[in-house]
Design a protein around this motif. Sequence first.
Motif, mmCIF file in Angstrom:
data_model
loop_
_atom_site.group_PDB
_atom_site.id
_atom_site.type_symbol
_atom_site.label_atom_id
_atom_site.label_comp_id
_atom_site.label_asym_id
_atom_site.label_seq_id
_atom_site.Cartn_x
_atom_site.Cartn_y
_atom_site.Cartn_z
ATOM 1 N N GLN A 92 0.756 -1.183 0.084
ATOM 2 C CA GLN A 92 -0.119 -0.139 0.075
ATOM 3 C C GLN A 92 0.741 1.345 -0.039
ATOM 4 O O GLN A 92 0.454 2.451 -0.748
ATOM 5 C CB GLN A 92 -0.813 -0.077 1.114
ATOM 6 C CG GLN A 92 -2.011 -1.036 1.221
ATOM 7 C CD GLN A 92 -2.902 -1.037 2.419
ATOM 8 O OE1 GLN A 92 -2.581 -0.289 3.136
ATOM 9 N NE2 GLN A 92 -3.884 -1.997 2.503
ATOM 10 N N ASN A 93 1.929 1.197 0.681
ATOM 11 C CA ASN A 93 2.915 2.388 1.015
ATOM 12 C C ASN A 93 3.357 2.522 -0.640
ATOM 13 O O ASN A 93 3.672 3.800 -0.962
ATOM 14 C CB ASN A 93 3.997 2.160 1.640
ATOM 15 C CG ASN A 93 5.081 3.244 2.094
ATOM 16 O OD1 ASN A 93 4.416 4.620 1.769
ATOM 17 N ND2 ASN A 93 6.046 3.123 2.450
ATOM 18 N N LYS A 94 3.848 1.435 -1.449
ATOM 19 C CA LYS A 94 4.306 1.601 -2.703
ATOM 20 C C LYS A 94 3.184 2.404 -3.608
ATOM 21 O O LYS A 94 3.683 3.098 -4.460
ATOM 22 C CB LYS A 94 4.938 0.171 -3.152
ATOM 23 C CG LYS A 94 5.975 -0.413 -2.516
ATOM 24 C CD LYS A 94 6.527 -1.510 -3.187
ATOM 25 C CE LYS A 94 7.628 -1.946 -2.459
ATOM 26 N NZ LYS A 94 8.208 -3.216 -3.031
ATOM 27 N N LEU A 95 2.058 1.624 -3.428
ATOM 28 C CA LEU A 95 1.099 2.414 -4.408
ATOM 29 C C LEU A 95 0.968 3.767 -4.169
ATOM 30 O O LEU A 95 0.529 4.725 -4.933
ATOM 31 C CB LEU A 95 -0.152 1.534 -4.091
ATOM 32 C CG LEU A 95 -0.176 0.161 -4.537
ATOM 33 C CD1 LEU A 95 -1.613 -0.611 -4.323
ATOM 34 C CD2 LEU A 95 -0.192 -0.137 -5.990
ATOM 35 N N LEU A 96 0.855 4.170 -2.641
ATOM 36 C CA LEU A 96 0.733 5.547 -2.382
ATOM 37 C C LEU A 96 1.632 6.617 -2.921
ATOM 38 O O LEU A 96 1.537 7.490 -3.377
ATOM 39 C CB LEU A 96 0.628 5.582 -0.895
ATOM 40 C CG LEU A 96 -0.661 5.159 -0.496
ATOM 41 C CD1 LEU A 96 -0.503 5.332 1.060
ATOM 42 C CD2 LEU A 96 -1.749 6.148 -0.854
ATOM 43 N N LEU A 97 3.016 6.021 -2.998
ATOM 44 C CA LEU A 97 3.982 6.585 -3.477
ATOM 45 C C LEU A 97 4.140 6.698 -5.021
ATOM 46 O O LEU A 97 4.296 7.921 -5.496
ATOM 47 C CB LEU A 97 5.658 5.986 -2.989
ATOM 48 C CG LEU A 97 5.813 6.123 -1.736
ATOM 49 C CD1 LEU A 97 7.094 5.197 -1.340
ATOM 50 C CD2 LEU A 97 6.183 7.538 -1.256
ATOM 51 N N GLN A 98 3.713 5.773 -5.485
ATOM 52 C CA GLN A 98 3.371 5.731 -6.973
ATOM 53 C C GLN A 98 2.440 6.728 -7.346
ATOM 54 O O GLN A 98 2.586 7.586 -8.454
ATOM 55 C CB GLN A 98 3.126 4.302 -7.540
ATOM 56 C CG GLN A 98 3.026 4.173 -9.026
ATOM 57 C CD GLN A 98 4.387 4.684 -9.803
ATOM 58 O OE1 GLN A 98 5.253 4.199 -9.291
ATOM 59 N NE2 GLN A 98 4.310 5.411 -10.883
ATOM 60 N N ARG A 99 1.328 6.987 -6.742
ATOM 61 C CA ARG A 99 0.137 7.832 -6.913
ATOM 62 C C ARG A 99 0.633 9.195 -6.736
ATOM 63 O O ARG A 99 0.439 10.057 -7.516
ATOM 64 C CB ARG A 99 -1.004 7.343 -5.943
ATOM 65 C CG ARG A 99 -2.034 8.196 -6.258
ATOM 66 C CD ARG A 99 -3.281 7.546 -5.379
ATOM 67 N NE ARG A 99 -3.547 6.456 -5.422
ATOM 68 C CZ ARG A 99 -4.446 5.689 -4.913
ATOM 69 N NH1 ARG A 99 -5.215 6.299 -3.682
ATOM 70 N NH2 ARG A 99 -4.590 4.509 -4.900
ATOM 71 N N ILE A 100 1.409 9.449 -5.572
ATOM 72 C CA ILE A 100 1.963 10.779 -5.416
ATOM 73 C C ILE A 100 3.155 11.197 -6.748
ATOM 74 O O ILE A 100 2.867 12.518 -7.070
ATOM 75 C CB ILE A 100 2.861 10.884 -3.936
ATOM 76 C CG1 ILE A 100 1.933 10.516 -2.621
ATOM 77 C CG2 ILE A 100 3.598 12.038 -3.991
ATOM 78 C CD1 ILE A 100 2.503 10.466 -1.550
ATOM 79 N N GLU A 101 3.880 10.321 -6.981
ATOM 80 C CA GLU A 101 4.669 10.478 -8.215
ATOM 81 C C GLU A 101 3.616 10.824 -9.326
ATOM 82 O O GLU A 101 4.202 11.707 -10.203
ATOM 83 C CB GLU A 101 5.658 9.358 -8.397
ATOM 84 C CG GLU A 101 6.597 9.310 -7.438
ATOM 85 C CD GLU A 101 7.539 8.008 -7.701
ATOM 86 O OE1 GLU A 101 7.160 7.395 -8.676
ATOM 87 O OE2 GLU A 101 8.485 7.871 -6.927
ATOM 88 N N ASP A 102 2.989 10.128 -9.698
ATOM 89 C CA ASP A 102 2.052 10.531 -10.704
ATOM 90 C C ASP A 102 1.305 11.558 -10.696
ATOM 91 O O ASP A 102 0.998 12.336 -11.718
ATOM 92 C CB ASP A 102 0.839 9.358 -11.073
ATOM 93 C CG ASP A 102 1.509 7.996 -11.073
ATOM 94 O OD1 ASP A 102 2.645 8.098 -11.679
ATOM 95 O OD2 ASP A 102 0.919 6.969 -11.135
ATOM 96 N N MET A 103 0.698 12.084 -9.619
ATOM 97 C CA MET A 103 0.285 13.280 -9.235
ATOM 98 C C MET A 103 1.296 14.485 -9.320
ATOM 99 O O MET A 103 0.901 15.528 -9.889
ATOM 100 C CB MET A 103 -0.429 13.474 -7.839
ATOM 101 C CG MET A 103 -1.722 12.729 -7.533
ATOM 102 S SD MET A 103 -2.516 12.529 -6.041
ATOM 103 C CE MET A 103 -3.031 14.130 -5.891
#
Length: 352
Positions: free
Chosen positions: A280-291
């Motif tokens: 979940q942390n990796k998904l959140l980091l990837q989402r932050i990078e995409d944003m």
Amino acid sequence: MASLGLGGLNVSARRKSVPSRNAAVERRNLITVCRFSVKTLIDRSCFETIDDTSPEFNNFAAILEQILSHRLKGQITWFGYESPRSFWDYIRVACRKVSHNCICSIENMENVGSSRAKGRAWIRVALMEKHLSEYISTALRDFKTTRRFYEDGAIVLGEEANMLAGMLLGLNAIDFSFCLKGEGLDGSYPAVIDYTPYLKFTQSSDSISSDEEELRTLGSSGSEGSTPENIGPPFITDENSWYNKCKRVEQKYRLALEQKGYLEELVRLRENQLSESVSQNKLLLQRIEDMDLAHKMEKEQLEYIIVELQDQLELVCLVYFLSSSAGRRANCQLDWHFLDLEKLNLQNCAKE
């Protein structure tokens, strides 16, 4: 008169304390017998597969059903009457948030009709999925729903609820095998707990030693008139003491084995939770990078639009300036032309 008043107060206080004590004893009895049933299930699983024919499982299922049905509110009908409810009505609402839950599968089972039968099928499916503790923990965390379904004093609303979720965690180490079409799912009769397996008296070591002393005393007092053939109790007592010691060692070994299985299951659960948290942390980091990337692109587009609008504004201003200058120049030429005409007219008038 004062003593009579105090006596009346004491009687009323005792009357009020009796129901609360009875409720506390009932809760404690159910939780204690549930802990014993979990231990017997774990012990039995070391020697054979647990299925519907296992008396240990049938007893555990009856205990869990009574715990989840303890002080369960009835359902108010249109006519104002209160009809009885099954714990399945609470489980299907409170456990919807469990990922990959079996609620819809239980609801769509063809051979299971009544609400009580669906609740019993859910217990078996949750045990086979090794998610029973997760279901109970999720349901207990939904305190608003639990309050809506249970009255004050229920086990799921008290401190015993946390103990229940913890003791059920050890069942994840057992491989269950159930048939969801058997008689165990018949919801036409209530569950009955068999307390006899948990009512065995175990004599303590101090009590055993005192019995040995009494036997020795009796043997020594009657040794004068007795023959050597009558001297048998000390040997039997020693044999019993060794047998009891072996039983105690065996119980300690089984307890250590049970604790080991519980800790291994707890470690496995924590590892799964840690891996889920990491993913979940990796998904959140990837989402932050995409944003961030989308924000940068949007910022660049807005800057480009601003520059383009500024260029268009400068061009419009230039066109307006040129057009206004040309208009003023044309007006000046027309004024000079009119002045020349006036001069000619004046000159002609003067000649005449």
